[in-house]
Design an enzyme around this catalytic site. Structure first.
Site, PDB file in Angstrom:
ATOM      1  N   LYS A   1     -29.485  23.768 -18.742  1.00 37.50           N
ATOM      2  CA  LYS A   1     -30.933  23.547 -18.612  1.00 37.50           C
ATOM      3  C   LYS A   1     -31.651  23.503 -19.958  1.00 37.50           C
ATOM      4  CE  LYS A   1     -32.467  25.597 -14.211  1.00 37.50           C
ATOM      5  NZ  LYS A   1     -33.141  26.832 -13.729  1.00 37.50           N
TER       6      LYS A   1
ATOM      7  N   MET B   1     -40.950  29.569   8.712  1.00 31.22           N
ATOM      8  CA  MET B   1     -42.206  30.057   8.142  1.00 31.22           C
ATOM      9  C   MET B   1     -42.191  31.575   8.242  1.00 31.22           C
ATOM     10  SD  MET B   1     -45.327  30.022   7.014  1.00 31.22           S
ATOM     11  CE  MET B   1     -46.543  31.333   7.026  1.00 31.22           C
TER      12      MET B   1
ATOM     13  N   ASP C   1     -35.150  31.122 -17.961  1.00 32.12           N
ATOM     14  CA  ASP C   1     -34.354  30.649 -16.821  1.00 32.12           C
ATOM     15  C   ASP C   1     -33.433  29.495 -17.233  1.00 32.12           C
ATOM     16  OD1 ASP C   1     -33.351  30.405 -14.255  1.00 32.12           O
ATOM     17  OD2 ASP C   1     -35.061  29.300 -13.473  1.00 32.12           O
TER      18      ASP C   1
ATOM     19  N   CYS D   1     -43.323  27.578  -1.313  1.00 32.21           N
ATOM     20  CA  CYS D   1     -42.896  26.592  -0.311  1.00 32.21           C
ATOM     21  C   CYS D   1     -43.926  25.473  -0.121  1.00 32.21           C
ATOM     22  CB  CYS D   1     -42.639  27.255   1.035  1.00 32.21           C
ATOM     23  SG  CYS D   1     -41.280  28.427   1.002  1.00 32.21           S
TER      24      CYS D   1
ATOM     25  N   ALA E   1     -36.490  23.396  -5.437  1.00 32.49           N
ATOM     26  CA  ALA E   1     -37.667  23.955  -6.116  1.00 32.49           C
ATOM     27  C   ALA E   1     -38.701  22.891  -6.467  1.00 32.49           C
ATOM     28  CB  ALA E   1     -37.226  24.691  -7.382  1.00 32.49           C
TER      29      ALA E   1
HETATM   30  C1  HEC Z   1     -40.260  30.427   2.514  1.00 34.61           C
HETATM   31  C2  HEC Z   1     -41.105  29.275   2.664  1.00 34.61           C
HETATM   32  C3  HEC Z   1     -42.543  29.492   3.120  1.00 34.61           C
HETATM   33  C4  HEC Z   1     -43.501  30.334   2.603  1.00 34.61           C
HETATM   34  C5  HEC Z   1     -43.379  31.293   1.437  1.00 34.61           C
HETATM   35  C6  HEC Z   1     -44.703  30.082   3.363  1.00 34.61           C
HETATM   36  N1  HEC Z   1     -44.456  29.147   4.320  1.00 34.61           N
HETATM   37 FE1  HEC Z   1     -45.827  28.437   5.659  1.00 34.61          FE
HETATM   38  N2  HEC Z   1     -44.371  27.240   6.477  1.00 34.61           N
HETATM   39  C7  HEC Z   1     -43.078  27.158   6.056  1.00 34.61           C
HETATM   40  C8  HEC Z   1     -42.380  26.220   6.897  1.00 34.61           C
HETATM   41  C9  HEC Z   1     -40.922  25.829   6.771  1.00 34.61           C
HETATM   42  C10 HEC Z   1     -43.301  25.746   7.859  1.00 34.61           C
HETATM   43  C11 HEC Z   1     -43.057  24.741   8.987  1.00 34.61           C
HETATM   44  C12 HEC Z   1     -42.783  25.490  10.249  1.00 34.61           C
HETATM   45  C13 HEC Z   1     -42.718  24.537  11.449  1.00 34.61           C
HETATM   46  O1  HEC Z   1     -42.108  23.484  11.354  1.00 34.61           O
HETATM   47  O2  HEC Z   1     -43.292  24.911  12.480  1.00 34.61           O
HETATM   48  C14 HEC Z   1     -44.547  26.419   7.554  1.00 34.61           C
HETATM   49  C15 HEC Z   1     -45.712  26.228   8.279  1.00 34.61           C
HETATM   50  C16 HEC Z   1     -46.912  26.826   8.010  1.00 34.61           C
HETATM   51  C17 HEC Z   1     -48.117  26.600   8.762  1.00 34.61           C
HETATM   52  C18 HEC Z   1     -48.265  25.677   9.973  1.00 34.61           C
HETATM   53  C19 HEC Z   1     -48.490  24.282   9.458  1.00 34.61           C
HETATM   54  C20 HEC Z   1     -48.483  23.217  10.510  1.00 34.61           C
HETATM   55  O3  HEC Z   1     -49.089  22.152  10.255  1.00 34.61           O
HETATM   56  O4  HEC Z   1     -47.860  23.393  11.575  1.00 34.61           O
HETATM   57  C21 HEC Z   1     -49.097  27.333   8.162  1.00 34.61           C
HETATM   58  C22 HEC Z   1     -50.545  27.430   8.585  1.00 34.61           C
HETATM   59  C23 HEC Z   1     -48.487  28.030   7.046  1.00 34.61           C
HETATM   60  N3  HEC Z   1     -47.163  27.693   6.973  1.00 34.61           N
HETATM   61  C24 HEC Z   1     -49.180  28.877   6.179  1.00 34.61           C
HETATM   62  C25 HEC Z   1     -48.564  29.570   5.159  1.00 34.61           C
HETATM   63  C26 HEC Z   1     -49.294  30.481   4.289  1.00 34.61           C
HETATM   64  C27 HEC Z   1     -50.776  30.710   4.323  1.00 34.61           C
HETATM   65  C28 HEC Z   1     -48.362  31.035   3.464  1.00 34.61           C
HETATM   66  C29 HEC Z   1     -48.581  32.130   2.423  1.00 34.61           C
HETATM   67  C30 HEC Z   1     -49.235  33.328   2.881  1.00 34.61           C
HETATM   68  C31 HEC Z   1     -47.073  30.443   3.781  1.00 34.61           C
HETATM   69  N4  HEC Z   1     -47.259  29.562   4.809  1.00 34.61           N
HETATM   70  C32 HEC Z   1     -45.896  30.739   3.132  1.00 34.61           C
HETATM   71  C33 HEC Z   1     -42.516  27.824   4.993  1.00 34.61           C
HETATM   72  C34 HEC Z   1     -43.161  28.756   4.214  1.00 34.61           C
END
Ligand code: HEC
Length: 452
Positions: A88, A405, A61, A367, A299
């Site tokens: 890089k 999310m 990369d 993330c 990242a």
């Molecule tokens: C592309 C980015 C991304 C990925 C990949 C991701 N998330 Fe998230 N997740 C977020 C974001 C942004 C939030 C905040 C959403 C909000 O503000 O309500 C979040 C919020 C959450 C929350 C709620 C947390 C809270 O305190 O409110 C949970 C539980 C969660 N993610 C679980 C997971 C799990 C388990 C996975 C994998 C299976 C995952 N996430 C994959 C971006 C991601």
């Protein structure tokens, strides 16, 4: 891209190949033109004029999309029209921008994938030390690079380039097959997900090995004129001025000015969050301003959560402008509450926790951070409240899509969702133990003083 109106040439910096493992891309053969290259074309027609490939057959990369600077400098008594880039891969390149001929290429940070660049052939001399297709390897620099997207700047008065560099390392291992697995992240890299042991001491060791560095690079002497070390990577782009100044934002939330010739720190000011972008300066009604676009993301604080400054800087997007005798006051930084909620019961076996960790690091870590340690941009899932544990499946099946999310509906079964939740329970238990140890050693340190 960079454009030279005098020569009427457009220079394009080209990115890396995917999957990263080039055994899967071209059977490990060939240079893979024009990956990781600077390509000069006629802007009106797109006609090819020249190219220079910084990393032939890239598999790490090592993009060459980094900022390119055009300058006229004197090298060995000869005025030269040059194009300069610090991609890089850790080498600083000076090329003749009329012909694409390589003038110099020197390491500005440690790099183990190549020993040097042969100036007669223009090609790097590979060491094999980073060839992870022949077994797991520690690769230096890591895929985040010795220099990322943050712009560097050139000051014609000092003749130096001000380069926001960083020292990083990553352990990489080839995957057996180039298939897309549901346990792998959005991108298929053709390698096993970079792993980081959960042991907090190892995490700390790796974090300590990742550093930031501002380098005043002398492209004529091919060496740093001065450097400033930072405790973490991800520092901001640079701006240098005719008044002998260099401005830079830092990952730990400061705006700083240095003397361009000596590197002496002249001024600094808190800006509340990581300042990654390059600052700008401008004049309005006879007054000079300097503006920092403050913001923390990308990242490093996402997947690299455990290696970034983590909870020390919260993302707080702001445009911060300074002038001499400015009177405005910056509000105090936003602080997230950091009390660990009541711990949930761990019901999974050690073996199930291992399976869950693979799922989490493959699908969620991009993330929420490797091993569920967030870099502060998205919620740290070790701190989930009992109510959020209740809503867990709903959140994973799409309840928070508008907030960024993603939904894992159709990707993860209900059993797998529960398995991942159990992994987070386990990680909150780990965190509680770490916090107790830290508190214990603090109390032990404080005791003798209290007795006195
Ligand atoms: C592309 C980015 C991304 C990925 C990949 C991701 N998330 Fe998230 N997740 C977020 C974001 C942004 C939030 C905040 C959403 C909000 O503000 O309500 C979040 C919020 C959450 C929350 C709620 C947390 C809270 O305190 O409110 C949970 C539980 C969660 N993610 C679980 C997971 C799990 C388990 C996975 C994998 C299976 C995952 N996430 C994959 C971006 C991601």
């Amino acid at each position: 891209m960079a454009y030279d109106p005098e020569l009427d040439l457009l220079y394009v910096g080209v990115g890396n190949g995917s999957p990263w493992n080039y055994d899967f891309r071209s059977e490990g053969k060939g240079d893979n033109l024009f990956l990781s290259s600077i390509v000069a074309v006629r802007p009106d027609t797109g006609e090819y004029v020249w190219h220079y490939q910084t990393t032939p057959g890239d598999r790490w990369d090592f993009t060459a999309t980094q900022h390119m600077v055009l300058a006229d400098i004197v090298i060995e008594g000869k005025p030269r029209k040059v194009i300069m880039q610090a991609p890089k891969n850790g080498f600083f390149y000076v090329l003749d921008r009329q012909t694409g001929k390589l003038l110099s290429a020197d390491k500005f940070v440690p790099a183990n994938w190549a020993s040097h660049v042969d100036l007669s052939t223009g090609r790097p001399v590979m060491t094999g030390e980073a060839d992870y297709n022949k077994g797991p390897k520690m690769v230096v620099p890591s895929f985040l690079g010795g220099h990322s997207w943050q712009p560097m700047s050139f000051n014609p008065q000092t003749g130096y380039i001000y380069l926001p560099a960083q020292e990083t390392v990553a352990g990489l291992e080839a995957a057996k097959a180039p298939e897309f697995l549901p346990t792998k992240s959005v991108v298929n890299l053709g390698l096993n997900a970079p792993d980081l042991p959960e042991d907090p001491q190892i995490t700390q060791q790796v974090r300590d090995a990742w550093k930031g560095r501002l380098i005043a690079w002398d492209p004529v002497k091919k060496a740093p004129a001065w450097t400033v070390d930072y405790k973490a990577p991800g520092n901001g782009g640079t701006l240098s001025t005719a008044g002998n100044l260099v401005f830079q934002g830092t990952a730990d939330g400061r705006a700083v000015a240095y003397a361009a010739d000596t590197g002496r720190k002249l001024w600094e000011q808190r800006v509340n969050s990581g300042a990654m972008a390059g600052p700008v300066t401008y004049e309005v009604k006879g007054e000079q301003y300097v503006t920092f676009m403050v913001g923390w993301g990308g990242a490093l604080p996402l997947i690299g959560g455990p290696l970034s400054l983590g909870a020390q800087v919260q993302p707080e997007a702001r445009v911060v402008t300074f002038k001499l005798d400015g009177k405005a006051k910056l509000p105090a930084p936003a602080q997230q509450a950091r009390d660990l909620p009541p711990l949930q019961t761990l019901a999974a076996s050690a073996e199930q926790v291992q399976q869950a960790r693979t799922l989490f690091n493959g699908l969620c870590a991009s993330c929420h951070g490797i091993n569920a340690i967030s870099g502060g941009v998205v919620p740290d899932l070790r701190y989930l409240s009992p109510a959020k544990h209740q809503q867990f499946a709903g959140i994973l099946y799409g309840a928070r899509i508008p907030k960024g999310m993603p939904s894992f509906n159709g990707v993860l079964t209900m059993d797998q969702v529960e398995l991942i939740r159990q992994y987070l329970v386990k990680r909150s238990h780990d965190l509680a133990a770490e916090l107790a140890t830290a508190k214990g050693s603090k109390a032990a340190q404080a005791e003798p003083a209290a007795q006195r």
